[in-house]
Design an enzyme around this catalytic site. Structure first.
Site, short mmCIF file in Angstrom:
data_model
loop_
_atom_site.label_atom_id
_atom_site.label_comp_id
_atom_site.label_asym_id
_atom_site.label_seq_id
_atom_site.Cartn_x
_atom_site.Cartn_y
_atom_site.Cartn_z
N ASN A 104 83.49 -0.08 -39.19
CA ASN A 104 83.71 0.76 -37.96
C ASN A 104 82.54 1.82 -38.22
OD1 ASN A 104 85.20 1.37 -40.16
ND2 ASN A 104 87.42 2.08 -38.44
N GLU A 164 92.64 0.38 -48.17
CA GLU A 164 92.99 0.98 -47.04
C GLU A 164 93.13 0.47 -46.05
OE1 GLU A 164 90.75 3.29 -44.21
OE2 GLU A 164 93.30 2.97 -43.50
N CYS A 178 90.74 3.56 -37.72
CA CYS A 178 91.83 3.47 -37.94
C CYS A 178 93.54 4.02 -37.81
CB CYS A 178 91.80 2.59 -39.99
SG CYS A 178 91.62 4.02 -40.61
N GLU A 204 93.00 7.71 -50.87
CA GLU A 204 91.57 8.48 -51.28
C GLU A 204 91.88 9.38 -51.10
OE1 GLU A 204 90.52 5.38 -48.39
OE2 GLU A 204 89.02 4.30 -50.01
O1 TXE Z 1 87.53 -6.11 -41.63
P1 TXE Z 1 87.77 -7.14 -43.02
P2 TXE Z 1 87.15 -6.81 -40.65
C1 TXE Z 1 90.78 -4.18 -38.99
C2 TXE Z 1 90.69 -4.65 -37.38
C3 TXE Z 1 89.60 -5.29 -37.01
C4 TXE Z 1 90.24 -5.96 -38.63
C5 TXE Z 1 88.94 -7.22 -39.90
O2 TXE Z 1 91.69 -4.75 -36.58
O3 TXE Z 1 89.83 -6.22 -36.21
O4 TXE Z 1 90.51 -5.58 -39.31
O5 TXE Z 1 87.73 -6.02 -39.26
C6 TXE Z 1 85.05 -7.68 -46.84
N1 TXE Z 1 87.27 -10.72 -50.06
N2 TXE Z 1 89.70 -3.10 -39.73
O6 TXE Z 1 86.94 -8.09 -40.23
O7 TXE Z 1 88.20 -8.93 -42.36
C7 TXE Z 1 84.28 -8.07 -45.54
O8 TXE Z 1 83.25 -8.51 -45.47
C8 TXE Z 1 86.60 -9.85 -49.94
C9 TXE Z 1 90.59 -2.30 -39.57
O9 TXE Z 1 86.16 -5.92 -40.22
O10 TXE Z 1 88.57 -6.56 -43.17
C10 TXE Z 1 83.84 -6.99 -45.23
O11 TXE Z 1 82.76 -6.26 -45.63
N3 TXE Z 1 86.08 -8.79 -49.31
C11 TXE Z 1 89.80 -0.90 -40.96
C12 TXE Z 1 85.13 -6.06 -45.52
O12 TXE Z 1 85.95 -7.24 -46.27
C13 TXE Z 1 86.28 -10.05 -47.37
C14 TXE Z 1 87.86 -1.13 -40.68
C15 TXE Z 1 86.01 -5.81 -44.04
O13 TXE Z 1 86.37 -7.06 -43.27
C16 TXE Z 1 86.87 -10.87 -47.65
C17 TXE Z 1 87.68 -2.69 -39.85
C18 TXE Z 1 87.76 -11.14 -49.16
N4 TXE Z 1 88.78 -12.66 -48.94
C19 TXE Z 1 88.64 -3.02 -39.59
N5 TXE Z 1 87.46 -11.24 -46.50
C20 TXE Z 1 90.35 0.16 -40.67
N6 TXE Z 1 91.61 -0.14 -41.81
O14 TXE Z 1 89.67 1.10 -40.83
C21 TXE Z 1 86.43 -10.05 -45.81
N7 TXE Z 1 85.98 -9.59 -46.60
#
Ligand code: TXE
Length: 492
Positions: free
Chosen positions: A162, A259, A293, A472
């Site tokens: 994001n 986070e 977020c 953080e």
């Molecule tokens: O996050 P992911 P995504 C929320 C929002 C969104 C949901 C999923 O609701 O729809 O999370 O978003 C890596 N081991 N937020 O798909 O899947 C992945 O490759 C290690 C809130 O972006 O959590 C990416 O680099 N790493 C949030 C990162 O984790 C892994 C902002 C985030 O991916 C992994 C974004 C694993 N098993 C989404 N699986 C906020 N708090 O700001 C995935 N990744």
């Protein structure tokens, strides 16, 4: 900056490379993943489909670089990181366009927020390290204690799509500044600015100090978090993924910062500064297409001004322009992926099933010409839902807010605190006592009063409940990325 290219589906595509041991390299497996431009829905570049072999190379390189980097003077580490800042700032427009093209956010937003904040993250910790001190504890004439804070080793920094470069650097900067080496993984959905950062760092940082690997979370991310030579992990992303990472890290006793998601309440009392609350609520609802977020996705308005606020808010939302991200007049750009757009649209359908009324928006936006296949959704306002229905309990992470009235503080606190999240909250009131009372009672790690997203980087940043673990920012981040050791010397 020079590019690397490959032919794919009969077109010349920019090829993103991994950054390992100071060099920009192909993934060992030689495979690539399609990278889409949200504005057009088309493939525009290719990213490495890396695997555990690439992770192994990066961790080995970071481990080799750690002794020299961790014992380099903080002044020298600071000076090198400040050179990275200079290069980001010298290439602001190129970074902003790359961020906008990769994420779908308006380029003006990337230019005004994302990229300047990425530079600021590095500058903040490159200078903060010069003032980072620890403490001593006197036992009078018996003994003196002092605390040493040392860098830990190889840190894994994993970030979401994001705010790609903003959140990527928010982790890398403190980790490097205090003397760790880093293996970082950006989201496979928005890899481009991490690649541009690698091109800069390859010219400035010693090999192995920072490594950037691209690829799927379940492959590269999990290989990284489970690696025995990676004792500390900093993650931002979804709550479910945070739980997956915690399951891997816990039995290996790794230090973990998570986070995660949010479902933030925006509480507006009748005595608020109406125009200020209205104007800033438009931002906190729809900035970055609602994909922050910290966005306030649940709006609660005190009954005496509910109809007036609702009318004014809906009018202003309906006038917001959804357009291609390169148009300076676009208030909202494209959502980050087709899958995410469909997720947001599915929540709009759910809200209708749960009894909600759409006051404005609610539909996918079709833009003519080259953007006709892009992923655009109208800013959407929904009222008439129960405070604890799924639409109001689950993180949608898109241009969708709900709005409802309340009559008492007790009522709105029940609503605000009802979710499994607790990241941020916003309160609009001119009553000082009430502001402090509400801040004291609301379950969130961050409370903004008569403002939103006003950030002092020294403050602890993070949430409670399912919004994460740890904080953080400022010295919190520098303490997270170091190990304290207490030394007690007898004076007798
Ligand atoms: O996050 P992911 P995504 C929320 C929002 C969104 C949901 C999923 O609701 O729809 O999370 O978003 C890596 N081991 N937020 O798909 O899947 C992945 O490759 C290690 C809130 O972006 O959590 C990416 O680099 N790493 C949030 C990162 O984790 C892994 C902002 C985030 O991916 C992994 C974004 C694993 N098993 C989404 N699986 C906020 N708090 O700001 C995935 N990744």
């Amino acid at each position: 900056m020079q590019g690397h290219f490959l032919y794919y589906k009969f077109a010349l595509m920019e090829k993103i490379l991994n950054y390992i041991d100071g060099k920009l390299v192909d993934p060992i497996g030689g495979k690539y993943i399609e990278n889409f431009e949200p504005a057009t829905g088309k493939i525009y570049s290719m990213i490495p489909d890396s695997d555990e072999r690439d992770v192994e190379l990066a961790v080995e390189s970071a481990s080799k670089a750690f002794p020299a980097w961790s014992t380099l003077s903080k002044e020298k580490r600071s000076a090198l990181i400040l050179k990275v800042v200079e290069e980001i700032e010298n290439n602001l427009d190129e970074f902003a366009l790359a961020e906008s093209r990769d994420n779908g956010k308006p380029v003006w937003l990337a230019r005004r927020v994302d990229i300047p904040r990425a530079a600021k993250n590095f500058r903040f910790f490159a200078t903060g390290i010069l003032h980072f001190a620890s403490e001593s504890h006197s036992m009078e004439k018996t003994a003196i204690n002092y605390t040493l804070r040392s860098p830990i080793g190889v840190a894994a920094c994993i970030s979401p799509w994001n705010l790609p470069l903003y959140l990527f650097t928010w982790k890398i900067a403190p980790a490097l500044a205090v003397g760790n080496c880093v293996v970082a993984k950006p989201s496979e959905i928005t890899p481009m600015t991490a690649y541009k950062l690698a091109e800069i760092c390859a010219k400035i940082l010693p090999p192995g100090v920072l490594n950037i690997i691209h690829g799927y979370g379940h492959k590269v991310g999990s290989a990284l978090t489970s690696h025995p030579k990676v004792p500390v992990i900093s993650f931002t992303g979804g709550t479910k993924t945070g739980a997956d990472i915690a399951r891997v890290a816990a039995p290996m006793f790794k230090k973990l910062s998570l986070e995660l998601g949010g479902k933030n309440p925006n509480v507006i009392f009748a005595d608020c500064d109406f125009e200020k609350a209205l104007s800033r609520t438009l931002d906190s609802s729809f900035d970055n297409q609602g994909q922050i977020c910290l966005c306030g996705s649940r709006i609660f308005v005190e009954k005496p001004i509910y109809e007036k606020f609702k009318k004014a808010f809906v009018e202003r939302v309906a006038a917001m322009k959804v357009g291609n991200p390169y148009d300076e007049n676009s208030r909202l750009g494209a959502l980050v992926s087709k899958q995410h757009m469909e997720k947001v649209l599915s929540y709009i359908e759910l809200a209708k099933e749960e009894g909600g009324t759409i006051l404005t928006g609610g539909k996918q936006v079709r833009i003519d010409g080259e953007y006709k296949d892009g992923w655009y959704v109208e800013p959407t306002v929904i009222e008439g839902l129960a405070y604890n229905c799924r639409t109001n309990m689950e993180e949608v992470f898109g241009p969708l807010v709900t709005i409802m009235p309340f009559e008492t503080e007790e009522e709105v606190l029940l609503y605000a605190n009802a979710t499994e999240y607790g990241l941020a909250s916003t309160i609009w009131t001119e009553n000082l006592t009430r502001a402090h009372r509400m801040a004291n009672e609301i379950h969130s790690g961050i409370v903004w009063i008569n403002c939103w997203l006003l950030r002092d980087l020294r403050t602890p940043f993070g949430g409670v409940k399912n919004s994460g673990v740890g904080r953080e920012g400022g010295f919190e981040a520098m303490k997270f990325f170091t190990e304290p050791k207490n030394v007690c010397i007898s004076l007798s």
